[in-house]
Design a protein around this motif. Structure first.
Motif, mmCIF file in Angstrom:
data_model
loop_
_atom_site.group_PDB
_atom_site.id
_atom_site.type_symbol
_atom_site.label_atom_id
_atom_site.label_comp_id
_atom_site.label_asym_id
_atom_site.label_seq_id
_atom_site.Cartn_x
_atom_site.Cartn_y
_atom_site.Cartn_z
ATOM 1 N N VAL A 94 -4.084 5.507 -2.365
ATOM 2 C CA VAL A 94 -3.052 6.024 -3.259
ATOM 3 C C VAL A 94 -1.664 5.691 -2.713
ATOM 4 N N THR A 95 -1.491 5.767 -1.405
ATOM 5 C CA THR A 95 -0.212 5.405 -0.796
ATOM 6 C C THR A 95 0.101 3.937 -1.052
ATOM 7 N N ASP A 96 -0.893 3.078 -0.902
ATOM 8 C CA ASP A 96 -0.711 1.653 -1.183
ATOM 9 C C ASP A 96 -0.394 1.426 -2.656
ATOM 10 N N THR A 97 -1.024 2.180 -3.530
ATOM 11 C CA THR A 97 -0.737 2.084 -4.963
ATOM 12 C C THR A 97 0.718 2.439 -5.239
ATOM 13 N N LEU A 98 1.212 3.474 -4.576
ATOM 14 C CA LEU A 98 2.618 3.861 -4.738
ATOM 15 C C LEU A 98 3.553 2.756 -4.260
ATOM 16 N N ALA A 99 3.281 2.216 -3.076
ATOM 17 C CA ALA A 99 4.138 1.146 -2.539
ATOM 18 C C ALA A 99 4.142 -0.055 -3.479
ATOM 19 N N ILE A 137 9.144 3.614 2.163
ATOM 20 C CA ILE A 137 8.634 4.896 2.670
ATOM 21 C C ILE A 137 7.117 4.878 2.711
ATOM 22 N N TYR A 138 6.512 4.382 1.644
ATOM 23 C CA TYR A 138 5.050 4.363 1.582
ATOM 24 C C TYR A 138 4.456 3.304 2.504
ATOM 25 N N TRP A 139 5.128 2.169 2.676
ATOM 26 C CA TRP A 139 4.642 1.181 3.646
ATOM 27 C C TRP A 139 4.678 1.755 5.058
ATOM 28 N N GLN A 140 5.721 2.510 5.377
ATOM 29 C CA GLN A 140 5.800 3.120 6.707
ATOM 30 C C GLN A 140 4.644 4.082 6.937
ATOM 31 N N MET A 141 4.208 4.753 5.884
ATOM 32 C CA MET A 141 3.086 5.676 6.019
ATOM 33 C C MET A 141 1.778 4.931 6.298
ATOM 34 N N LEU A 142 1.753 3.640 5.997
ATOM 35 C CA LEU A 142 0.513 2.868 6.129
ATOM 36 C C LEU A 142 0.432 2.021 7.399
ATOM 37 N N ALA A 156 -2.597 -1.775 6.798
ATOM 38 C CA ALA A 156 -1.680 -1.794 7.940
ATOM 39 C C ALA A 156 -0.946 -3.125 8.029
ATOM 40 N N GLU A 157 -1.682 -4.222 7.898
ATOM 41 C CA GLU A 157 -1.075 -5.548 8.022
ATOM 42 C C GLU A 157 -0.101 -5.807 6.878
ATOM 43 N N ARG A 158 -0.520 -5.469 5.660
ATOM 44 C CA ARG A 158 0.360 -5.696 4.508
ATOM 45 C C ARG A 158 1.633 -4.867 4.629
ATOM 46 N N SER A 159 1.512 -3.624 5.049
ATOM 47 C CA SER A 159 2.706 -2.780 5.149
ATOM 48 C C SER A 159 3.659 -3.312 6.211
ATOM 49 N N ARG A 160 3.125 -3.769 7.328
ATOM 50 C CA ARG A 160 3.993 -4.363 8.368
ATOM 51 C C ARG A 160 4.708 -5.610 7.837
ATOM 52 N N LYS A 217 5.394 -6.359 4.688
ATOM 53 C CA LYS A 217 6.387 -5.990 3.671
ATOM 54 C C LYS A 217 7.631 -5.369 4.310
ATOM 55 N N LEU A 218 7.429 -4.529 5.325
ATOM 56 C CA LEU A 218 8.582 -3.934 6.006
ATOM 57 C C LEU A 218 9.418 -5.016 6.696
ATOM 58 N N LYS A 219 8.764 -6.025 7.221
ATOM 59 C CA LYS A 219 9.496 -7.137 7.833
ATOM 60 C C LYS A 219 10.242 -7.931 6.767
ATOM 61 N N ASP A 220 9.551 -8.255 5.671
ATOM 62 C CA ASP A 220 10.157 -9.072 4.622
ATOM 63 C C ASP A 220 11.346 -8.392 3.951
ATOM 64 N N TYR A 221 11.201 -7.122 3.637
ATOM 65 C CA TYR A 221 12.248 -6.433 2.885
ATOM 66 C C TYR A 221 13.293 -5.752 3.760
ATOM 67 N N PHE A 222 12.895 -5.282 4.945
ATOM 68 C CA PHE A 222 13.788 -4.459 5.759
ATOM 69 C C PHE A 222 14.052 -5.058 7.139
ATOM 70 N N ASN A 223 13.452 -6.207 7.415
ATOM 71 C CA ASN A 223 13.601 -6.891 8.706
ATOM 72 C C ASN A 223 13.181 -5.991 9.874
ATOM 73 N N ILE A 224 12.131 -5.206 9.651
ATOM 74 C CA ILE A 224 11.592 -4.336 10.689
ATOM 75 C C ILE A 224 10.425 -5.060 11.339
ATOM 76 N N GLU A 225 10.488 -5.219 12.653
ATOM 77 C CA GLU A 225 9.442 -5.911 13.406
ATOM 78 C C GLU A 225 8.531 -4.882 14.076
ATOM 79 N N PHE A 226 7.263 -5.233 14.222
ATOM 80 C CA PHE A 226 6.298 -4.371 14.904
ATOM 81 C C PHE A 226 5.639 -5.133 16.024
#
Length: 125
Positions: free
Chosen positions: A70-75, A96-101, A110-114, A116-125
């Motif tokens: 459901v979280t992935d559906t929201l994102a 917000i929802y990607w961070q939850m994942l 987990a991989e998709r959320s990381r 997407k966060l990198k692509d849209y927000f330039n957040i590296e993990f």
């Protein structure tokens, strides 16, 4: 909680009727369970093409229950809204929802959320 949305929402199955039936049975045994009612509202919203109703119900669910699908559906839904409208509020909600994942036990989420966060927000993990 989780079998109904899996059956109802995964596009492979796309069987809203089965998901609703599962939830009705759950409500027969647990008529006061708020999450069963929220899942029902979300699935009905999806079935009827009412994106706002689906999102509102699913947002309430993830406030109290961990449900990565459901979280992935929201994102996904908020990313899609962002792509259509370019309104920043939608990509922020998706974030917000990607961070939850990012710590999901499901490696796909987990991989998709990381990514997407990198692509849209330039957040590296």
């Amino acid at each position: 909680y989780f079998s109904a949305p899996v059956v109802a929402l995964i596009r492979i199955y796309n069987r809203h009727d089965y998901g609703i039936e599962i939830l009705k049975r759950g409500l027969d045994y647990n008529p006061d369970d708020p999450y069963l009612k929220m899942y029902m509202a979300g699935i009905i919203g999806d079935r009827e093409g009412n994106e706002d109703a689906k999102l509102a119900a699913f947002e309430e669910i993830v406030k109290g229950v961990r449900d990565d699908m459901v979280t992935d559906t929201l994102a996904f839904a908020y990313e899609r809204k962002y792509k259509k409208t370019k309104q920043e509020e939608y990509i922020k909600k998706a974030g917000i929802y990607w961070q939850m994942l990012i710590d999901s036990k499901d490696a796909k989420y987990a991989e998709r959320s990381r990514r997407k966060l990198k692509d849209y927000f330039n957040i590296e993990f």
